[in-house]
Design a protein around this motif. Structure first.
Motif, PDB file in Angstrom:
ATOM      1  N   UNK A 145     -11.785   4.948   0.415  1.00  0.00           N
ATOM      2  CA  UNK A 145     -10.658   5.805   0.023  1.00  0.00           C
ATOM      3  C   UNK A 145     -10.359   6.879   1.064  1.00  0.00           C
ATOM      4  N   UNK A 200      -9.971   6.134   4.424  1.00  0.00           N
ATOM      5  CA  UNK A 200      -9.387   5.587   5.647  1.00  0.00           C
ATOM      6  C   UNK A 200      -7.961   6.111   5.781  1.00  0.00           C
ATOM      7  N   UNK A 201      -7.367   5.898   6.947  1.00  0.00           N
ATOM      8  CA  UNK A 201      -6.011   6.402   7.167  1.00  0.00           C
ATOM      9  C   UNK A 201      -4.992   5.276   7.148  1.00  0.00           C
ATOM     10  N   UNK A 202      -3.897   5.518   6.455  1.00  0.00           N
ATOM     11  CA  UNK A 202      -2.853   4.502   6.334  1.00  0.00           C
ATOM     12  C   UNK A 202      -1.530   5.071   6.827  1.00  0.00           C
ATOM     13  N   UNK A 203      -0.659   4.186   7.302  1.00  0.00           N
ATOM     14  CA  UNK A 203       0.685   4.638   7.672  1.00  0.00           C
ATOM     15  C   UNK A 203       1.534   4.707   6.394  1.00  0.00           C
ATOM     16  N   UNK A 204       2.671   5.434   6.433  1.00  0.00           N
ATOM     17  CA  UNK A 204       3.508   5.522   5.223  1.00  0.00           C
ATOM     18  C   UNK A 204       3.903   4.139   4.692  1.00  0.00           C
ATOM     19  N   UNK A 225       2.203   1.350   4.986  1.00  0.00           N
ATOM     20  CA  UNK A 225       1.043   0.727   4.332  1.00  0.00           C
ATOM     21  C   UNK A 225       0.829   1.326   2.945  1.00  0.00           C
ATOM     22  N   UNK A 226       1.061   2.640   2.839  1.00  0.00           N
ATOM     23  CA  UNK A 226       0.895   3.302   1.545  1.00  0.00           C
ATOM     24  C   UNK A 226       1.877   2.719   0.535  1.00  0.00           C
ATOM     25  N   UNK A 227       3.105   2.539   0.987  1.00  0.00           N
ATOM     26  CA  UNK A 227       4.125   1.999   0.089  1.00  0.00           C
ATOM     27  C   UNK A 227       3.729   0.613  -0.427  1.00  0.00           C
ATOM     28  N   UNK A 228       3.144  -0.190   0.470  1.00  0.00           N
ATOM     29  CA  UNK A 228       2.855  -1.577   0.112  1.00  0.00           C
ATOM     30  C   UNK A 228       1.459  -1.785  -0.461  1.00  0.00           C
ATOM     31  N   UNK A 229       0.668  -0.730  -0.536  1.00  0.00           N
ATOM     32  CA  UNK A 229      -0.743  -0.872  -0.887  1.00  0.00           C
ATOM     33  C   UNK A 229      -0.966  -1.597  -2.217  1.00  0.00           C
ATOM     34  N   UNK A 230      -0.211  -1.210  -3.238  1.00  0.00           N
ATOM     35  CA  UNK A 230      -0.415  -1.791  -4.561  1.00  0.00           C
ATOM     36  C   UNK A 230      -0.152  -3.297  -4.535  1.00  0.00           C
ATOM     37  N   UNK A 231       0.919  -3.672  -3.812  1.00  0.00           N
ATOM     38  CA  UNK A 231       1.265  -5.089  -3.676  1.00  0.00           C
ATOM     39  C   UNK A 231       0.155  -5.843  -2.948  1.00  0.00           C
ATOM     40  N   UNK A 232      -0.287  -5.242  -1.820  1.00  0.00           N
ATOM     41  CA  UNK A 232      -1.344  -5.876  -1.016  1.00  0.00           C
ATOM     42  C   UNK A 232      -2.623  -6.039  -1.819  1.00  0.00           C
ATOM     43  N   UNK A 233      -2.950  -5.026  -2.618  1.00  0.00           N
ATOM     44  CA  UNK A 233      -4.178  -5.074  -3.402  1.00  0.00           C
ATOM     45  C   UNK A 233      -4.136  -6.278  -4.347  1.00  0.00           C
TER      46      UNK A 233
END
Lengths: 515, 144
Positions: free
Chosen positions: B43, B45-49, B51-59
């Motif tokens: 929790x 690590x660093x993400x780009x904006x 990646x943050x937007x897509x995180x839920x989808x990627x998960x």
């Protein structure tokens, strides 16, 4: 479309100038500069118009009044919940079953990498060189008050975000103004949201882009020797293009990882310099307090210090501007208010810690020229700024201040400035894109048009001189705040309900730690 | 109390050896086996904006990929083995998460594979076994 036409015309003119070469008296940088200043002057004048009969810009009063109102309305929330905010960032209240989702820490870190940038390095130097050391005092105060604005907007950002079936989210002032106003039966939400989106696009070209490119070039040319700004612009634009159009994520990822390290290195060095000059501490704080209330001979006196301090703080931490609400809205949480609690750390870290470090280094290393007889600052009549030891301004002044103690530091600062500039550009390209797609709809073509425009403004920013760029950057970002804060005033009762409900459940033990 | 073994499985041959060994032991001990698959995640690590937007989808995609590509084939293989097998897919620090699963399930043993081979991933996996040996709340068997 109009923007595109202008862009084309500007490109044409720029290229024509380039090929005219030595025959033309004007250099390409000067052409861009003149065109840019004349195109944006009216907008800048409107945003920074002073109250009649004073030199106090209404926009500064607007931001500070809002931050003060939020601070009072939420009962000094920024000081009451800061311990809880830190626990949230540490993940004490995160459900382990949600692992793999965006954590509070990640949302904060990403939003911070968008705000920690040149505002902290160059912006502070501008504030000090125009407003004197007293600007530091007002900057810290603005940072502390701004925590309440940031809290309000980020809570709303999460509460009213759009969640799409594929799991992606879009949030920010455009969404909370539209949805929140509709929910409360207030008319004009759609209009305000569209207005915000327009200003957000301009802000992404200005403070989030041109100012960054401009100061990155200033720093590079300071170390490598003078060369035309458009060269830096083209190189930067190419890298930004590769990332945002080419989708080469690895560059952005590397930057995102190096930026926090750079921020730590920067603050660490600043702290060492302050400790090495610790003998000046009484004098330095004397200057800050005296300057805050008397001005110590700067143009505009104490009010001048206040304006500069507030302006640069707002520009650096973006509290009330609405940009952070876009970044924070993607976090996974059942309680929107928790993201508000986390986000209020942002102005604290950005302004109260990092900006203050820069200011103290400049003051401690005595870069500003003081008249030994009167104890007042010597003004450079030509620039309207305080005369400095090496006649520097902006990032050059910060560089000189750090360099006066560690001769090698300007080189590290070049790397830091370039990386900060780059990460801020990437963040703002995202904010701008969100506003753009809000206006024009989602779609590959629309996105590409925005991204190409964004890259073009990188070149303009690097080539234009600091004055017009900084004016336009400020104006665009503050214009966002005008609209956003109107929205926040209407929606703050929503946030209040959330705060009261959450804090009472936290007190009763209904909301538990997972650790 | 039911006898439960946790077997760490990452889809690699060494992970498979650990699972097979756990099954053999479980048969003898009349135990059931929980196959634990952990997706490395911090929790901090660093993400780009973006990646943050897509995180839920990627998960969601990562979880379903882990289920279909890693866990489902294994469970199919083990279905006829005569040992009761279940699975857990979690995000987190691999060794710590395996310990958490063991504690939650009330497991009496953990099994994990290791290889002395030189690929980077397997080196990492090897260090997971090492960490687990240090921090496991119950006896831990490292299967070569």
């Amino acid at each position: 479309m109009k923007i595109r036409m202008e862009t084309r015309a500007a490109c044409g003119a720029a290229v024509a100038t380039l090929f005219a070469g030595a025959a033309q008296a004007q250099s390409m940088d000067e052409t861009i500069n003149t065109m840019f200043a004349s195109a944006t002057g009216w907008f800048v004048n409107f945003i920074f118009a002073p109250f009649p009969g004073t030199s106090f810009p209404w926009i500064v009063a607007w931001l500070v009044t809002a931050a003060s109102i939020f601070t009072l309305y939420f009962g000094f929330i920024q000081f009451r919940v800061i311990r809880h905010s830190i626990q949230l960032v540490k993940g004490d209240y995160s459900d382990p079953n949600d692992a793999g989702e965006v954590s509070h820490f990640q949302a904060l870190a990403t939003a911070l990498s968008g705000t920690v940038g040149l505002g902290n390095i160059a912006g502070v130097a501008v504030a000090i060189s125009i407003g004197g050391p007293g600007a530091t005092f007002w900057m810290i105060l603005a940072g502390l008050l701004g925590m309440a604005s940031k809290f309000t907007e980020c809570t709303l950002g999460v509460k009213y975000r759009n969640e799409y079936p594929d799991g992606t989210v879009s949030g920010g002032p455009m969404y909370y103004i539209t949805k929140g106003f509709a929910e409360r039966g207030v008319p004009g939400g759609k209009f305000l949201a569209a207005l915000f989106a327009i200003f957000c696009i301009l802000g992404s070209f200005g403070g989030g882009n041109m100012f960054q490119a401009n100061q990155a070039h200033a720093q590079l040319s300071g170390v490598l020797g003078d060369y035309p700004g458009w060269i830096t612009g083209v190189i930067f634009a190419f890298i930004v293009f590769v990332v945002i159009v080419g989708g080469i994520k690895s560059i952005a990822q590397v930057t995102e990882k190096i930026v926090p390290l750079m921020a730590i290195l920067y603050c660490g060095t600043a702290l060492i310099i302050i400790l090495m000059n610790i003998g000046n501490i009484g004098w330095a704080f004397g200057q800050i307090f005296a300057g805050a209330f008397t001005g110590l001979g700067i143009a505009g006196g104490a009010v001048g210090a206040l304006i500069q301090g507030f302006k640069r703080a707002a520009f650096s931490n973006e509290a009330g501007v609405g940009s952070a609400a876009i970044a924070h809205s993607a976090v996974r949480t059942k309680e929107p208010i928790t993201e508000g609690f986390v986000s209020l750390l942002e102005p604290f870290i950005d302004t109260v810690v990092i900006c203050t470090m820069t200011a103290l280094v400049i003051i401690f290393t005595q870069q500003l020229v003081v008249d030994p007889e009167t104890g007042l600052y010597v003004m450079n009549e030509a620039t309207g700024r305080i005369a400095t030891v090496g006649d520097t301004s902006g990032v050059g002044l910060t560089s000189a201040a750090f360099g006066s103690t560690f001769a090698f530091f300007p080189y590290i600062l070049v790397v830091a400035v370039v990386l900060f500039a780059f990460s801020t550009m990437i963040s703002w390209s995202y904010y701008g894109l969100k506003a753009w797609t809000y206006l024009f709809g989602e779609g590959k073509t629309q996105e590409l048009v925005f991204k190409l425009l964004f890259c073009f403004f990188v070149i303009v920013g690097a080539a234009a001189s600091l004055g017009p760029v900084i004016d336009f950057s400020d104006a665009a970002i503050f214009a966002m705040a005008v609209v956003n804060i109107i929205g926040l005033y209407f929606l703050m009762p929503v946030v209040k309900r959330e705060v009261e409900s959450y804090l009472s459940r936290l007190k009763s033990g209904e909301i538990k730690k997972f650790v | 109390m039911a006898n439960i073994f946790v077997a760490a499985y990452d889809g690699s041959p060494s992970g498979r050896r650990a699972v097979d060994y756990a099954i053999t032991q479980a048969k003898a001990a009349k135990a059931s086996v929980v196959v634990a698959h952990v997706l490395e995640w911090s929790p901090y690590s660093f993400l780009t904006p973006q990646e943050i937007e897509e995180r839920h989808k990627r998960r969601g995609q990562e979880l379903s990929r882990a289920e279909t590509a890693v866990i489902a084939p294994l469970m199919k293989d083990l279905a006829e083995g005569g040992v009761s097998v279940s699975s857990e897919i979690k995000y987190g620090h691999v060794a710590e998460t395996i310990c958490e699963i063991a504690t939650q399930k009330g497991a009496s043993q953990i099994f994990i594979g290791r290889t002395g081979q030189s690929t980077v991933v397997e080196r990492l996996f090897g260090s997971v076994a090492g960490t687990l040996a240090q921090i496991a709340p119950v006896p831990c068997t490292i299967v070569p």
